[in-house]
Design a protein around this motif. Sequence first.
Motif, PDB file in Angstrom:
ATOM      1  N   TRP A 281       0.834  -1.204   0.000  1.00 15.19           N
ATOM      2  CA  TRP A 281       0.000   0.000   0.000  1.00 15.19           C
ATOM      3  C   TRP A 281       0.867   1.252   0.000  1.00 15.19           C
ATOM      4  O   TRP A 281       0.512   2.267  -0.629  1.00 15.19           O
ATOM      5  N   ALA A 282       2.019   1.206   0.686  1.00 15.45           N
ATOM      6  CA  ALA A 282       2.935   2.352   0.671  1.00 15.45           C
ATOM      7  C   ALA A 282       3.488   2.577  -0.731  1.00 15.45           C
ATOM      8  O   ALA A 282       3.619   3.726  -1.185  1.00 15.45           O
ATOM      9  N   TYR A 283       3.823   1.504  -1.450  1.00 12.65           N
ATOM     10  CA  TYR A 283       4.300   1.651  -2.825  1.00 12.65           C
ATOM     11  C   TYR A 283       3.201   2.224  -3.721  1.00 12.65           C
ATOM     12  O   TYR A 283       3.466   3.101  -4.566  1.00 12.65           O
ATOM     13  N   LEU A 284       1.990   1.741  -3.574  1.00 16.22           N
ATOM     14  CA  LEU A 284       0.883   2.263  -4.370  1.00 16.22           C
ATOM     15  C   LEU A 284       0.652   3.746  -4.077  1.00 16.22           C
ATOM     16  O   LEU A 284       0.421   4.544  -4.997  1.00 16.22           O
ATOM     17  N   LEU A 285       0.727   4.118  -2.814  1.00  8.42           N
ATOM     18  CA  LEU A 285       0.540   5.511  -2.418  1.00  8.42           C
ATOM     19  C   LEU A 285       1.651   6.393  -2.975  1.00  8.42           C
ATOM     20  O   LEU A 285       1.392   7.487  -3.510  1.00  8.42           O
ATOM     21  N   THR A 286       2.881   5.930  -2.865  1.00  6.20           N
ATOM     22  CA  THR A 286       4.020   6.710  -3.343  1.00  6.20           C
ATOM     23  C   THR A 286       3.987   6.860  -4.859  1.00  6.20           C
ATOM     24  O   THR A 286       4.222   7.955  -5.393  1.00  6.20           O
ATOM     25  N   HIS A 287       3.668   5.774  -5.567  1.00  6.42           N
ATOM     26  CA  HIS A 287       3.586   5.864  -7.030  1.00  6.42           C
ATOM     27  C   HIS A 287       2.472   6.799  -7.447  1.00  6.42           C
ATOM     28  O   HIS A 287       2.628   7.601  -8.386  1.00  6.42           O
ATOM     29  N   TRP A 288       1.322   6.726  -6.767  1.00  5.94           N
ATOM     30  CA  TRP A 288       0.222   7.649  -7.108  1.00  5.94           C
ATOM     31  C   TRP A 288       0.672   9.096  -6.960  1.00  5.94           C
ATOM     32  O   TRP A 288       0.387   9.939  -7.836  1.00  5.94           O
ATOM     33  N   ALA A 289       1.369   9.415  -5.874  1.00  2.00           N
ATOM     34  CA  ALA A 289       1.809  10.787  -5.653  1.00  2.00           C
ATOM     35  C   ALA A 289       2.783  11.234  -6.742  1.00  2.00           C
ATOM     36  O   ALA A 289       2.695  12.365  -7.251  1.00  2.00           O
TER      37      ALA A 289
END
Length: 410
Positions: free
Chosen positions: A362-370
């Motif tokens: 979820w942290a990777y998904l959040l970081t990529h989205w940003a």
Amino acid sequence: MVEWIKVGGSGWLTDLVGLGALTSLVPRQVLDEAIELHGCREERVRKLPAHVVVYLLMALCLFADDDYEEVAEKLTGLLAAMPGSQWEPPTRGAITQARQRLGAEVVREVFERVARPAATPVTAGAWLGRWRLMAIDGFTLDLPDSAANLAEFPNDSAGGYETVYPQARVVAISECVSHAIVAADVSGCWDSEQTLAYSLYGRLTPEMLLTADRGFYSFYAWQYASSTGAQLLWRVQAGLHPYWLKDLEDGSWLAVITKPTKLRSGQKDRLREDARLGRDLNPDQAVIVRVVDYTVPDRKGDHIRLITTILDPEEATAQQLAACYHERWEAETGFAQLKIHLRGPGRILRSRTPDLVRQEIWAYLLTHWALATLICTAATAAGVDPDRIKFLATLRIVRRSVTDRAAFAP
């Protein structure tokens, strides 16, 4: 050691921790709301309060080559410069304990609160008519082969083959032009992409046009996804034979597809006759679709059949729909950004327990989205297609913004 001095008499020292250029996209208020919702607010003052752990998780994604202590130093080391703080970055053990206290659901909550399409009405290449181009697809991530991970994520997939490492499967809906992932689900590889995708269709909105490869089609998935008001453009398997109703001027044709089971042949014939005569159909049993057939010359004449909910050629011609479907590959580009440039090629995740695996994903998904949103915002302001801005160059700039001492508030 004084770690928790007040800053200007109004807050704690760790309130100064941010994530450089990404802080405005993942603001502290959203973190606090997610932390409160899931009851993860710390009962006593800690070196790593919950909101700092979320930023630290994103920093671990930005600096995938560095160990825990090095990333913590990059994110919080400047606190040592505050008068009287005597700050020391947390140890690996302290970071692991803080991650365990936080769990995965807070990070998932933060992602679901902030993850939205990044394109505006003036972003080049983002729309087909009034519809925002979206895609659904999946990818896998290799995990450490700890006993806990092997038990939760066994290294045998739904396809019947065994992988070297335990793997997690991610299925995501992303915006084609920006590559921004706006909805996702995570499971082990025993779950198929079609199964995980079903949990995401409720996140669709009427402004979206969702493209999907042939592995995602089923009558039930089509029925559910279209019930959201979103438009659909999906490739279907060769074994699906829609019942012809009418040829259209642009070369496409209208057809009816029926529920594959629990309908006798006589019932299917009556539904087809009703569709031919323009009578209302029970959507639980049959739906009318528009079919677009074409071949790709440079792929040895590969035949592609698309079905869509856009029935009127004046809203989108067959040629436009065929070109639009191939924008679906932009989802693969976004996944490559996450897996190759952000995480690193061939790299396994850090986490050795299932809950921390999900937290890290979820942290990777959040970081990529940003990062994708930052790129799209810059491209829109410059009047260019977001593909013109390099992901890796943006990642380097964001990394520098996290560690730039000149950007730290005095």
